[in-house]
Structures are given as structure tokens and as C-alpha cells.
Design an enzyme around this catalytic site. Structure first.
Site, PDB file in Angstrom:
ATOM      1  N   SER A   1      86.225  32.798  32.130  1.00 31.02           N
ATOM      2  CA  SER A   1      87.591  32.369  32.205  1.00 31.02           C
ATOM      3  C   SER A   1      88.655  33.128  33.071  1.00 31.02           C
ATOM      4  CB  SER A   1      88.272  32.258  30.650  1.00 31.02           C
ATOM      5  OG  SER A   1      87.200  31.558  29.985  1.00 31.02           O
TER       6      SER A   1
ATOM      7  N   GLU B   1      93.055  37.180  32.626  1.00 31.91           N
ATOM      8  CA  GLU B   1      92.194  37.752  31.657  1.00 31.91           C
ATOM      9  C   GLU B   1      91.314  38.709  32.419  1.00 31.91           C
ATOM     10  OE1 GLU B   1      89.757  35.578  28.852  1.00 31.91           O
ATOM     11  OE2 GLU B   1      88.075  36.857  29.378  1.00 31.91           O
TER      12      GLU B   1
ATOM     13  N   ARG C   1      91.501  39.451  22.960  1.00 31.52           N
ATOM     14  CA  ARG C   1      90.964  39.895  24.309  1.00 31.52           C
ATOM     15  C   ARG C   1      91.731  41.190  24.481  1.00 31.52           C
ATOM     16  NH1 ARG C   1      88.527  36.547  23.062  1.00 31.52           N
ATOM     17  NH2 ARG C   1      87.921  34.699  24.134  1.00 31.52           N
TER      18      ARG C   1
HETATM   19  C1  LIG Z   1      79.614  32.874  33.003  1.00 27.85           C
HETATM   20  C2  LIG Z   1      80.532  33.581  32.376  1.00 27.85           C
HETATM   21  C3  LIG Z   1      80.697  33.318  30.871  1.00 27.85           C
HETATM   22  C4  LIG Z   1      81.745  34.298  30.354  1.00 27.85           C
HETATM   23  N1  LIG Z   1      82.017  33.720  28.940  1.00 27.85           N
HETATM   24  C5  LIG Z   1      82.826  34.679  28.100  1.00 27.85           C
HETATM   25  C6  LIG Z   1      83.181  34.042  26.706  1.00 27.85           C
HETATM   26  O1  LIG Z   1      82.840  33.185  26.218  1.00 27.85           O
HETATM   27  N2  LIG Z   1      84.239  34.971  26.169  1.00 27.85           N
HETATM   28  C7  LIG Z   1      84.701  36.012  26.619  1.00 27.85           C
HETATM   29  O2  LIG Z   1      85.431  36.632  26.064  1.00 27.85           O
HETATM   30  N3  LIG Z   1      84.351  36.502  28.068  1.00 27.85           N
HETATM   31  C8  LIG Z   1      83.591  35.772  28.642  1.00 27.85           C
HETATM   32  N4  LIG Z   1      83.142  36.328  29.926  1.00 27.85           N
HETATM   33  C9  LIG Z   1      83.753  37.346  30.654  1.00 27.85           C
HETATM   34  C10 LIG Z   1      83.140  38.696  30.416  1.00 27.85           C
HETATM   35  O3  LIG Z   1      81.662  38.271  30.277  1.00 27.85           O
HETATM   36  C11 LIG Z   1      83.517  39.421  29.289  1.00 27.85           C
HETATM   37  O4  LIG Z   1      84.773  39.845  29.502  1.00 27.85           O
HETATM   38  C12 LIG Z   1      82.711  40.895  29.006  1.00 27.85           C
HETATM   39  O5  LIG Z   1      83.119  41.292  27.901  1.00 27.85           O
HETATM   40  C13 LIG Z   1      82.591  41.423  30.259  1.00 27.85           C
HETATM   41  O6  LIG Z   1      81.494  42.615  29.938  1.00 27.85           O
HETATM   42  P1  LIG Z   1      80.966  43.712  31.012  1.00 27.85           P
HETATM   43  O7  LIG Z   1      79.965  44.564  30.270  1.00 27.85           O
HETATM   44  O8  LIG Z   1      80.432  42.670  32.053  1.00 27.85           O
HETATM   45  O9  LIG Z   1      82.097  44.583  31.386  1.00 27.85           O
HETATM   46  P2  LIG Z   1      82.658  44.631  32.956  1.00 27.85           P
HETATM   47  O10 LIG Z   1      83.188  43.125  33.328  1.00 27.85           O
HETATM   48  O11 LIG Z   1      81.798  45.345  33.580  1.00 27.85           O
HETATM   49  O12 LIG Z   1      84.037  45.355  32.566  1.00 27.85           O
HETATM   50  C14 LIG Z   1      85.103  44.929  31.557  1.00 27.85           C
HETATM   51  C15 LIG Z   1      85.985  45.909  31.132  1.00 27.85           C
HETATM   52  O13 LIG Z   1      85.448  46.885  30.220  1.00 27.85           O
HETATM   53  C16 LIG Z   1      85.375  48.233  30.689  1.00 27.85           C
HETATM   54  N5  LIG Z   1      84.159  48.769  30.035  1.00 27.85           N
HETATM   55  C17 LIG Z   1      82.893  48.204  30.240  1.00 27.85           C
HETATM   56  N6  LIG Z   1      82.109  48.761  29.591  1.00 27.85           N
HETATM   57  C18 LIG Z   1      82.732  49.999  29.008  1.00 27.85           C
HETATM   58  C19 LIG Z   1      82.352  51.291  28.318  1.00 27.85           C
HETATM   59  N7  LIG Z   1      81.118  51.538  27.910  1.00 27.85           N
HETATM   60  N8  LIG Z   1      83.448  51.797  27.879  1.00 27.85           N
HETATM   61  C20 LIG Z   1      84.633  51.825  28.182  1.00 27.85           C
HETATM   62  N9  LIG Z   1      85.034  50.742  29.026  1.00 27.85           N
HETATM   63  C21 LIG Z   1      84.153  49.743  29.494  1.00 27.85           C
HETATM   64  C22 LIG Z   1      85.473  48.098  32.154  1.00 27.85           C
HETATM   65  O14 LIG Z   1      85.809  49.320  32.758  1.00 27.85           O
HETATM   66  C23 LIG Z   1      86.389  46.922  32.400  1.00 27.85           C
HETATM   67  O15 LIG Z   1      87.764  47.371  32.336  1.00 27.85           O
HETATM   68  C24 LIG Z   1      82.409  35.362  30.650  1.00 27.85           C
HETATM   69  C25 LIG Z   1      81.724  35.675  32.017  1.00 27.85           C
HETATM   70  C26 LIG Z   1      81.156  34.854  32.753  1.00 27.85           C
HETATM   71  C27 LIG Z   1      80.586  35.404  34.036  1.00 27.85           C
END
Ligand SMILES: Cc1cc2nc3c(=O)[nH]c(=O)nc-3n(C[C@H](O)[C@H](O)[C@H](O)COP(=O)(O)OP(=O)(O)OC[C@H]3O[C@@H](n4cnc5c(N)ncnc54)[C@H](O)[C@@H]3O)c2cc1C
Length: 296
Positions: free
Chosen positions: A215, A287, A165
Site C-alpha cells: 500500500s 506509508e 503503522r
Molecule cells: C506485495 C506487498 C504486500 C504488502 N502487504 C502489507 C500488509 O499487508 N501490511 C503492511 O503493513 N505492509 C505491507 N507491505 C509493506 C511492507 O511489507 C511492510 O511495511 C514491511 O514491514 C516492510 O518490512 P521490510 O523488512 O521489507 O522492511 P524495509 O522495507 O526494508 O524497511 C522498512 C523500514 O524499516 C526499517 N528497518 C528494517 N529492519 C530494521 C531493523 N532491524 N531495525 C530497525 N529498523 C529496521 C528500515 O530502515 C525502513 O525504515 C507490503 C509490501 C508488499 C511489496
């Protein structure tokens, strides 16, 4: 002019995060082109305001007080992707699940088990999101990034410094634009089958019926956050509208009207109780990314 017309004011963060929590963001903008993105950065700089790039908002706890800055969500022009032989080139706004699904049907292994993570590619690379022994950063060749100073830099795999992560992009204002992956040719039917299984397992194990951010805690070395929380007897424990999921103790769910403070206070309680219950062996770390002022 185009930019100023399309910037929205006072947008609810609740609507931009899967937790459905958060006050209002002063400005919100969805650039469709690279030029628009650069203009958005300039807009924030001129107003002397911070900016924050949001993906699907699936790993974010947004402050009840909102965000006094500009939220940028990559728009249409940032979701293209192309597979060529064993190489995938994808823009940062592309949905991770779509890329994973496509890769499986094309018979390319490496990211196929990431299907079901509700992320954009940019957010998944920033977090180095992972599941079932795969991580988003694992098969990266390079990542194209818009640097703080406006220049574009290509990061090699080594320069991304991926860990559990973790990536070099965290706690910076760098914007991930595009990534190139090298995947491994494999049997498509087998990949699709394996993918189906992990997606079904998500449905049975995760509380997908209530808003959450996945998580809440990182996996500690030598244990599992969910198991430790369960062992501390915390399943179902609530603070206000935030609850330790009864289905999966590693998740905190919003039962309807949770505030960011409720979630934060519940995480404090969980960290403390797990620490005590484990004989001071495990101190869980959050996280989820905090947006705006949350901690006291
Ligand atoms: C139901 C559910 C299941 C999940 N399962 C998992 C799993 O199995 N494994 C896991 O690791 N995570 C999981 N997650 C957590 C989450 O989906 C991940 O952390 C995912 O990577 C977040 O992506 P996002 O595009 O929504 O980013 P966001 O949540 O919108 O942002 C997260 C971070 O990334 C940064 N960011 C986003 N886009 C960019 C970009 N283009 N450039 C620079 N920075 C950027 C943001 O500024 C922020 O700091 C889960 C979440 C949910 C709700």
C-alpha cells in the site's frame, strides 16, 4: 579486516527493494554476527557517513540518485527463532511469513494472519505492519535494540509506542535485534485454514505480478485509500513508468522502468486529486519510507 573485505561498493538499490527502483548505494554490508554489525556502525561513523538498515526492502522508495552512505542488511546470524510454549523469541532478520506460518502450525494465534507480508521481523516491527486486524507489535513482550550510542536496550511493549503503522523506532538510527512475543494457544487446524484464506485473498486482490511496495498510502481515518483513489477515477493513471494499479488502487506499480521521481510525482497527483474529489475531506499520507533524496 573481515568487515572491510566484505563491504561492497556501488550496489544497486534497485536490487534491494521490491519496487525495483533506486540508484546506487555507496556501501553495502551484510553482517552475520553482532560484532560485525557493531563494526559496520563504526565503519560508517569513521567515514562520517549515514547508515540505513534494510529488510526485504518491501516498503521503500529509494532515490534515483542513490544513497551516499552504508546500507546494512542483517545476515544469516540474525534469522534464528524459537518457540517455547506460547512464547516466540525471534531475531530481527527472520522472515515474518515464516514466523506466521510456524505459529499457525504450532497452534499459536496472534501473528498468523501476517503471513504474506514480504517483510523481515525488524522491518515489520519498525512499521508495525499489519493486516486482517493483526499488527506485528500487538503481542510483543519486549524488543532488544542496538541504540545509537552502541548500548543495548530492552524496550517493553509500552515503550515501543505502537500505533497504526507507527513505532518509537521510526526516524531514529536504532537497530532492532530481537523480539519476544507472547501468543495465544488456539486450534492449529483453524489457524492454518484462516491463514490460507488470507494468503489466497492477497493473490486475488494485489498486483503481485508487477514490482510494488504494498500500500502506497496509509489508511485515512474514516476511509480506505484504495477506495478513495478509485472514486477519484485514478486507477491506471501513470507518470512515466509508475502506475496506479488497475487491480488495487492503493498500490502503485512499476510497469518496467519507473524512477523514484515518477512514483513521487504520481503520489503527489493522487494526494491532490483525492483531496479535491473528496471535497477536501481526505488528504492521503504516504506509508512508504523514502531512502535518499526524493522530494524536490
Ligand atoms: C506485495 C506487498 C504486500 C504488502 N502487504 C502489507 C500488509 O499487508 N501490511 C503492511 O503493513 N505492509 C505491507 N507491505 C509493506 C511492507 O511489507 C511492510 O511495511 C514491511 O514491514 C516492510 O518490512 P521490510 O523488512 O521489507 O522492511 P524495509 O522495507 O526494508 O524497511 C522498512 C523500514 O524499516 C526499517 N528497518 C528494517 N529492519 C530494521 C531493523 N532491524 N531495525 C530497525 N529498523 C529496521 C528500515 O530502515 C525502513 O525504515 C507490503 C509490501 C508488499 C511489496
Amino acid at each position: 579486516m573481515g568487515l572491510l573485505n566484505n563491504i561492497l561498493e556501488n550496489v544497486e538499490l534497485k536490487k534491494l527493494t521490491t519496487f525495483r527502483i533506486g540508484g546506487t548505494a555507496r556501501y553495502f554490508y551484510k553482517p552475520d554476527t553482532f560484532e560485525d554489525l557493531v563494526a559496520a556502525k563504526k565503519f560508517a561513523a569513521e567515514k562520517n557517513l549515514p547508515y540505513f538498515v534494510i529488510g526485504c526492502g518491501s516498503n521503500i522508495l529509494a532515490s534515483d540518485e542513490g544513497y551516499d552512505g552504508l546500507i546494512i542488511k542483517l545476515g544469516k546470524g540474525f534469522s534464528d527463532f524459537k518457540f517455547e510454549n506460547d512464547t516466540l523469541v525471534a531475531k530481527a532478520g527472520a522472515p515474518l511469513t515464516l514466523l506466521a506460518r510456524k505459529s499457525a502450525t504450532l497452534g499459536l494465534a496472534g501473528i498468523h494472519l501476517l503471513a504474506g507480508i514480504p517483510a523481515t521481523l525488524g522491518g515489520a516491527l519498525y512499521m508495525n505492519a499489519g493486516a486482517y486486524d493483526q499488527e506485528t507489535g500487538q503481542h510483543i513482550v519486549s524488543i532488544k535494540v542496538l541504540e545509537e550510542d552502541g548500548s543495548i536496550k530492552d524496550y517493553s511493549f509500552e515503550e515501543c509506542q505502537f500505533g497504526y503503522r507507527k513505532s518509537v523506532f521510526q526516524n531514529t538510527k536504532k537497530i532492532i535485534l530481537e523480539a519476544t512475543f507472547k501468543l495465544t494457544p488456539a486450534n492449529a487446524d483453524e489457524l492454518v485454514e484462516a491463514q490460507k484464506k488470507v494468503m489466497e485473498s492477497r493473490k486475488t486482490k494485489q498486483p503481485l505480478d508487477l514490482p510494488n511496495a504494498g500500500s502506497m498510502f496509509k489508511r485515512p481515518v474514516g476511509g480506505y485509500a484504495g477506495t478513495l483513489i478509485d472514486e477519484a477515477g485514478l486507477k491506471g493513471t501513470s507518470v512515466g513508468g509508475a502506475q496506479v494499479s488497475t487491480k488495487h488502487a492503493g498500490f502503485i506499480v512499476n510497469t518496467g522502468n519507473a524512477t523514484a521521481k515518477d512514483v513521487y510525482d504520481l503520489t503527489e497527483l493522487v494526494i491532490q486529486r483525492v483531496y479535491e474529489n473528496s471535497g477536501h475531506k481526505f488528504k492521503l499520507e504516504r506509508e512508504v519510507v523514502m531512502l535518499g533524496k526524493i522530494a524536490p
